[in-house]
Design a protein around this motif. Structure first.
Motif, PDB file in Angstrom:
ATOM      1  N   CYS A 208       0.829  -1.208   0.000  1.00  0.00           N
ATOM      2  CA  CYS A 208       0.000   0.000   0.000  1.00  0.00           C
ATOM      3  C   CYS A 208       0.862   1.255   0.000  1.00  0.00           C
ATOM      4  O   CYS A 208       0.669   2.164  -0.812  1.00  0.00           O
ATOM      5  CB  CYS A 208      -0.912  -0.024   1.217  1.00  0.00           C
TER       6      CYS A 208
ATOM      7  N   GLU B  84      -3.385   8.699  -0.075  1.00  0.00           N
ATOM      8  CA  GLU B  84      -4.111   7.961   0.953  1.00  0.00           C
ATOM      9  C   GLU B  84      -3.385   6.686   1.377  1.00  0.00           C
ATOM     10  O   GLU B  84      -3.890   5.947   2.225  1.00  0.00           O
ATOM     11  CB  GLU B  84      -5.521   7.603   0.456  1.00  0.00           C
ATOM     12  N   SER B  85      -2.208   6.424   0.818  1.00  0.00           N
ATOM     13  CA  SER B  85      -1.524   5.165   1.129  1.00  0.00           C
ATOM     14  C   SER B  85      -1.006   5.114   2.558  1.00  0.00           C
ATOM     15  O   SER B  85      -0.915   4.043   3.148  1.00  0.00           O
ATOM     16  CB  SER B  85      -0.365   4.934   0.148  1.00  0.00           C
TER      17      SER B  85
ATOM     18  N   SER C 284      -2.086   5.353   5.527  1.00  0.00           N
ATOM     19  CA  SER C 284      -3.302   5.327   6.330  1.00  0.00           C
ATOM     20  C   SER C 284      -3.449   3.943   6.936  1.00  0.00           C
ATOM     21  O   SER C 284      -3.545   2.950   6.212  1.00  0.00           O
ATOM     22  CB  SER C 284      -4.526   5.664   5.466  1.00  0.00           C
TER      23      SER C 284
ATOM     24  N   ALA D 230      -6.678   2.391   5.739  1.00  0.00           N
ATOM     25  CA  ALA D 230      -6.594   1.859   4.379  1.00  0.00           C
ATOM     26  C   ALA D 230      -5.852   0.530   4.372  1.00  0.00           C
ATOM     27  O   ALA D 230      -6.220  -0.413   3.654  1.00  0.00           O
ATOM     28  CB  ALA D 230      -5.898   2.872   3.464  1.00  0.00           C
TER      29      ALA D 230
ATOM     30  N   GLN E 230      -8.155  -2.187   5.772  1.00  0.00           N
ATOM     31  CA  GLN E 230      -9.141  -2.603   4.773  1.00  0.00           C
ATOM     32  C   GLN E 230      -8.506  -3.487   3.726  1.00  0.00           C
ATOM     33  O   GLN E 230      -9.066  -4.510   3.329  1.00  0.00           O
ATOM     34  CB  GLN E 230      -9.759  -1.374   4.102  1.00  0.00           C
ATOM     35  N   ARG E 231      -7.318  -3.104   3.278  1.00  0.00           N
ATOM     36  CA  ARG E 231      -6.638  -3.869   2.242  1.00  0.00           C
ATOM     37  C   ARG E 231      -6.266  -5.266   2.737  1.00  0.00           C
ATOM     38  O   ARG E 231      -6.310  -6.230   1.973  1.00  0.00           O
ATOM     39  CB  ARG E 231      -5.390  -3.101   1.797  1.00  0.00           C
TER      40      ARG E 231
END
Length: 213
Positions: free
Chosen positions: A37, A44-45, A47, A50, A53-54
């Motif tokens: 990410c 937004e990487s 985060s 994030a 979620q990934r």
């Protein structure tokens, strides 16, 4: 330590409890996805949400594994360090300074192509740039970054060992070489007419002359 390795290499949660097999795999999955990410370099990487979620986990899992964002970033730095262990890198032993400089620059340039290097760069861009503020806001991350600097110092000294180079000049090279190469690397990825190969050759020649004089 919490969120890291304990006695006999046990992997611990943020609370210091030993992770089972599923917990260890979840931790690796989160860190692998964090590297990918962050390496993408989008705004937004950097985060934790994030990344969660990934990786297909909840924020509660992040808290259990790492405690908070500081623990996550520190674990990420340790994770990348474990895959690029600077202590195990075979260092050049050429008797000629120019050959030694070329080998070191080629080695570092190759590392910049790895996702882990891109991830660390994006992370550090987002962190406080003043050491005091970094240490106050992200103490675990600051310690992990300091560890990277210790390992780089040791690697640099090993790379140039046996050449009888002046300690002050080698120290200056150690401080500016990562930034110089990162600048050339970033320039290569822009819409530019700069020839990165010729730029690296110029850097090699300049460093060889500096260390030889």
């Amino acid at each position: 330590m919490p969120g890291g390795s304990g006695a006999a290499g046990a992997v611990l949660s943020a609370r210091g409890t030993r992770l089972n097999k599923k917990g260890r795999e979840t931790r690796r999955q989160v860190l692998r996805e964090a590297v990918l990410c962050l390496s993408e370099g989008t705004p937004e990487s950097v985060s934790a949400n994030a990344i969660a979620q990934r990786a297909g986990v909840t924020w509660g899992t992040i808290q259990h594994q790492f405690g908070d964002v500081d623990g996550l970033w520190a674990a990420l730095l340790d994770f990348v360090a474990g895959h690029a262990d600077l202590r195990t890198i075979a260092t050049p032993d050429h008797p000629d300074i120019a050959d030694r400089v070329e080998a070191v620059i080629d080695m570092l340039w190759g590392f910049l192509d790895l996702p882990g290097a891109a991830a660390i760069y994006q992370l550090r861009l987002s962190l406080p740039h003043q050491a005091a503020q970094l240490e106050e806001s992200y103490p675990q991350t600051a310690r992990a970054i300091a560890h990277w600097d210790v390992e780089w110092t040791d690697l640099c000294e090993r790379c140039f060992r046996g050449l009888g180079l002046p300690a002050d000049r080698l120290m200056r090279v150690r401080h500016f070489l990562p930034g110089a190469l990162r600048g050339l690397y970033n320039e290569r990825n822009l819409s530019t007419y700069t020839d990165s190969h010729e730029a690296r050759r110029g850097l090699m020649d300049a460093l060889s002359a500096y260390l030889s004089s």
